[in-house]
Design an enzyme around this catalytic site. Structure first.
Site, PDB file in Angstrom:
ATOM      1  N   ASP A 195       0.824  -1.211   0.000  1.00  0.00           N
ATOM      2  CA  ASP A 195       0.000   0.000   0.000  1.00  0.00           C
ATOM      3  C   ASP A 195       0.858   1.262   0.000  1.00  0.00           C
ATOM      4  O   ASP A 195       0.756   2.107   0.885  1.00  0.00           O
ATOM      5  CB  ASP A 195      -0.944  -0.015   1.211  1.00  0.00           C
ATOM      6  CG  ASP A 195      -1.971   1.112   1.162  1.00  0.00           C
ATOM      7  OD1 ASP A 195      -2.368   1.496   0.048  1.00  0.00           O
ATOM      8  OD2 ASP A 195      -2.358   1.609   2.241  1.00  0.00           O
ATOM      9  N   GLU A 218       4.255  -8.192   6.799  1.00  0.00           N
ATOM     10  CA  GLU A 218       2.942  -8.764   6.496  1.00  0.00           C
ATOM     11  C   GLU A 218       2.971  -9.775   5.347  1.00  0.00           C
ATOM     12  O   GLU A 218       2.172  -9.684   4.407  1.00  0.00           O
ATOM     13  CB  GLU A 218       1.923  -7.652   6.206  1.00  0.00           C
ATOM     14  CG  GLU A 218       1.642  -6.765   7.403  1.00  0.00           C
ATOM     15  CD  GLU A 218       0.540  -5.744   7.137  1.00  0.00           C
ATOM     16  OE1 GLU A 218       0.060  -5.668   5.994  1.00  0.00           O
ATOM     17  OE2 GLU A 218       0.167  -5.020   8.078  1.00  0.00           O
ATOM     18  N   TYR A 266      -5.297  -3.351  13.190  1.00  0.00           N
ATOM     19  CA  TYR A 266      -6.078  -2.136  12.967  1.00  0.00           C
ATOM     20  C   TYR A 266      -7.517  -2.341  13.447  1.00  0.00           C
ATOM     21  O   TYR A 266      -8.464  -2.257  12.679  1.00  0.00           O
ATOM     22  CB  TYR A 266      -6.038  -1.760  11.478  1.00  0.00           C
ATOM     23  CG  TYR A 266      -4.684  -1.275  11.026  1.00  0.00           C
ATOM     24  CD1 TYR A 266      -4.350   0.073  11.084  1.00  0.00           C
ATOM     25  CD2 TYR A 266      -3.726  -2.161  10.556  1.00  0.00           C
ATOM     26  CE1 TYR A 266      -3.109   0.527  10.674  1.00  0.00           C
ATOM     27  CE2 TYR A 266      -2.471  -1.729  10.146  1.00  0.00           C
ATOM     28  CZ  TYR A 266      -2.169  -0.378  10.214  1.00  0.00           C
ATOM     29  OH  TYR A 266      -0.933   0.062   9.810  1.00  0.00           O
ATOM     30  N   GLU A 297       2.460  -1.753  14.049  1.00  0.00           N
ATOM     31  CA  GLU A 297       1.596  -0.821  13.322  1.00  0.00           C
ATOM     32  C   GLU A 297       0.242  -0.756  14.015  1.00  0.00           C
ATOM     33  O   GLU A 297      -0.276  -1.766  14.482  1.00  0.00           O
ATOM     34  CB  GLU A 297       1.365  -1.253  11.862  1.00  0.00           C
ATOM     35  CG  GLU A 297       2.546  -1.109  10.929  1.00  0.00           C
ATOM     36  CD  GLU A 297       2.179  -1.467   9.489  1.00  0.00           C
ATOM     37  OE1 GLU A 297       0.983  -1.351   9.123  1.00  0.00           O
ATOM     38  OE2 GLU A 297       3.079  -1.879   8.733  1.00  0.00           O
TER      39      GLU A 297
END
Length: 651
Positions: free
Chosen positions: A211, A455, A508, A544
């Protein structure tokens, strides 16, 4: 999906074999790759500025090779434009086809060398800090080097070429390809869109599974530098320390002769010699050493000595001398089941994730931007960052060493999602990348841990052998540092976690999971930590977490994408961090330091907006929340003098 283009079928069939042939090299380039420095025996000449540039828009993207553009000045092959180096080429012009271009582009620069550089007893070396992704370099029409990878340096000895043509400008030509395949790092794939009712013939897109925007170009400085023909090729330093004594172990490699002598002097910041040695391998004993401490952990962070290595050698009846000076920070790193220790003291990572990203310049190195970023880091009270998701410029790493900013040094192993990206071809290249990264950054005190991926699809069966091999290789290259990778997999399914030293987890909650539901964060985050620790008994970093916020968008009660929602999410996470950092959580790294560009998409409005600063480095409301928190943590844990501790919030 990244850039799209239409190529002729025959043209594309020529392009891909050409690329795959180029990507066949699977060994690190030889040499020590010491950073070029001016010394009494070495000179350097930077080649930054405007270069001639031409993108190959031919149907097969192969006209430059078919017509041998490298055999003549690039301007004679067709239209060229000015392109700044270092920079990404994507955002420099108003041409949308260049913004999203995939394929070969060509750069060229002519430079006149000083006559003193053309002596027989000197080497002239051409060095690139980085160029994304695959590079082929010619000098005066002669190919001198190929390199795969967009974030690490490469160089070539061009002495014989330039010395045979005195008084003639040295013409440097670079062909650069930004295509990503399942076996590159990061990986990608080319997808043909075959529905003729929706796409032109031979339409394709570059797919990526990460991303951030796949900027391309010569991103870091290009330098010509000299050394004697017999020269110091590499220096490796490790340090240990006790309460009153430190030992600096060194190994020096010399190339060009076996008949040489070496002397070493270690100087403190006042220029005083504190230890001396000789020979290629040895130890320097330092009494009452000034240790390298992280920012906010000591009143004098980032202390570095200077190690001067001096070589003398006999060659062709004359004495040659080479001198190189290496900054050395004395510090130790150790990991327990619950703590991360620097110099024997517990260290808590309170920092950020970053990107090399800014308006216009893309990923190009920019000194005003670097100065601003480091001033913001220190204002924020951040003591660390991860080089998400690729190695950063050496100039950035120099500042980390000098300022005491702790670094988790990450390779470009992002987007490893496809099963074919876990095969032997990908693995072989991944091992080479780790060799190049460790060779470059092995002596940096700021680098306390290597990260081999971000990831990945670590729940896939081949991930077990893949990461076992990569991590073992990394530890063999550098036994002095712990190794990790950053996971977003389920704790019960992650096949690489058994091999890491520190668990780094991205999550997240209330954003990608249960969007808008802040009330679930504390329950889910607590369960996350407890499950990982119960399973592996290793310290954990929240590597993160975060939420997008559009600057100036406000909502009360907090709604997604507002600055208030970003603040509220952070506070929910922080509540759990404060409980778990007394146990086994050793760090928190916000995603992200600043907004950054991504591919276009319905969830991205001119990029990713999870920054606590805007892309132009202006603070959002969350920046002040994080600043208050980080300074509070620093006050609680540091040994700073009271006068400093009492004033930190007013710096």
């Amino acid at each position: 999906m990244a850039a799209a283009a239409a190529l002729g079928a025959a043209g594309m069939s020529r392009l891909l074999p050409l690329l795959l042939l180029a990507l066949g090299r699977a060994a690190a380039l030889p040499g020590g790759m010491l950073y070029p420095r001016d010394t009494p025996s070495r000179e350097r000449k930077e080649l930054g500025g405007l270069w001639s540039f031409r993108a190959d828009f031919s149907p097969g993207r192969d006209a430059g090779f078919v017509q041998r553009w490298y055999r003549q000045p690039l301007r004679q092959t067709g239209p060229v434009i000015d392109m700044p180096v270092p920079s990404s080429f994507n955002d420099i012009t108003q041409d949308p086809s260049l913004e999203n271009y995939i394929g070969w582009v060509w750069y060229e620069k002519e430079v006149l060398l000083p006559p003193r550089w053309l002596r027989d007893d000197l080497r002239v070396v051409l060095r690139f800090g980085s160029a994304h992704y695959y590079s082929i370099v010619w000098v005066n029409g002669v190919q001198v080097v190929e390199h795969e990878g967009g974030h690490l340096p490469f160089e070539a000895d061009i002495s014989s070429i330039v010395q045979s043509s005195p008084g003639i400008p040295c013409r440097v030509t670079v062909a650069l390809n930004n295509t990503l395949t399942p076996h590159t790092l990061p990986p990608g794939s080319i997808q043909y869109m075959n529905d003729r009712t929706r796409y032109p013939r031979n339409y394709f897109v570059q797919n990526i599974r990460f991303d951030f925007f796949n900027y391309a170009g010569i991103h870091r400085p290009v330098v010509l530098y000299t050394t004697p023909s017999v020269y110091i090729d590499d220096i490796t330093v490790t340090t240990t320390s006790s309460e009153r004594i430190a030992m600096v172990t060194y190994q020096v490699a010399v190339v060009g002769s076996t008949h040489y002598s070496l002397s070493l002097s270690l100087r403190d910041q006042e220029g005083k010699v504190v230890a001396t040695g000789d020979g290629s391998v040895g130890e320097l004993k330092v009494l009452d050493p000034n240790l390298w401490w992280p920012y906010l952990m000591h009143e004098n962070p980032g202390y570095c000595y200077s190690l001067e290595v001096r070589m003398q050698a006999q060659a062709n009846g004359e004495v040659l001398e080479d001198v190189y000076t290496l900054p050395v920070g004395i510090r130790t790193v150790h990991v327990t089941s619950k703590q991360f220790l620097i110099n024997g003291r517990p260290f808590y990572f309170h920092g950020v994730n970053k990107h090399e990203d800014a308006d216009i310049r893309g990923k190009g190195l920019d000194w005003p931007l670097l100065a601003k970023d480091f001033n913001l880091l220190r204002w924020l009270g951040a003591n660390s960052f991860r080089t998400s998701h690729y190695p950063y410029a050496e100039e950035i790493m120099d500042l980390c060493d000098a300022y005491g900013i702790v670094v988790i040094d990450e390779c470009p192993g992002v987007g490893i999602k496809m099963p074919e990206s876990f095969g032997n071809k990908s693995l072989e290249h991944h091992l080479v990348v780790m060799e190049e990264l460790i060779r470059r950054d092995k002596n940096r005190p700021s680098v306390v841990m290597w990260s081999v991926a971000n990831e990945p699809a670590s729940e896939l069966p081949p991930a077990d052998y893949y990461f076992k091999t990569v991590i073992a290789h990394t530890k063999a290259l550098d036994p002095s540092r712990p190794v990790t990778y950053v996971t977003d997999a389920n704790y019960a399914l992650d096949r690489g976690a058994p091999y890491v030293d520190v668990i780094c987890v991205n999550s997240y909650f209330s954003w990608y999971h249960d969007p808008g539901h802040l009330e679930v964060i504390q329950l889910q985050l607590t369960a996350q930590f407890e499950n990982w620790y119960k399973t592996y008994q290793k310290p954990i970093i929240q590597s993160e977490y975060g939420a997008d916020s559009v600057p100036g968008l406000h909502s009360d009660p907090p709604l997604m994408f507002s600055e208030e929602y970003q603040k509220a999410m952070l506070r929910e996470y922080h509540s759990v961090f404060d409980k778990k950092r007394t146990e086994y959580v050793i760090g928190e790294l916000i995603w992200n330091f600043a907004d950054f560009m991504t591919n276009q998409g319905t969830t991205r409005v001119l990029g990713n907006k999870k920054g606590i600063f805007t892309r132009q480095r202006q603070p959002k409301a969350a920046a002040f929340v994080l600043r208050e928190r980080y300074w509070k943590i620093a006050n609680e844990s540091s040994c700073l003098p009271p006068i400093i501790k009492s004033n930190v919030l007013f710096l």
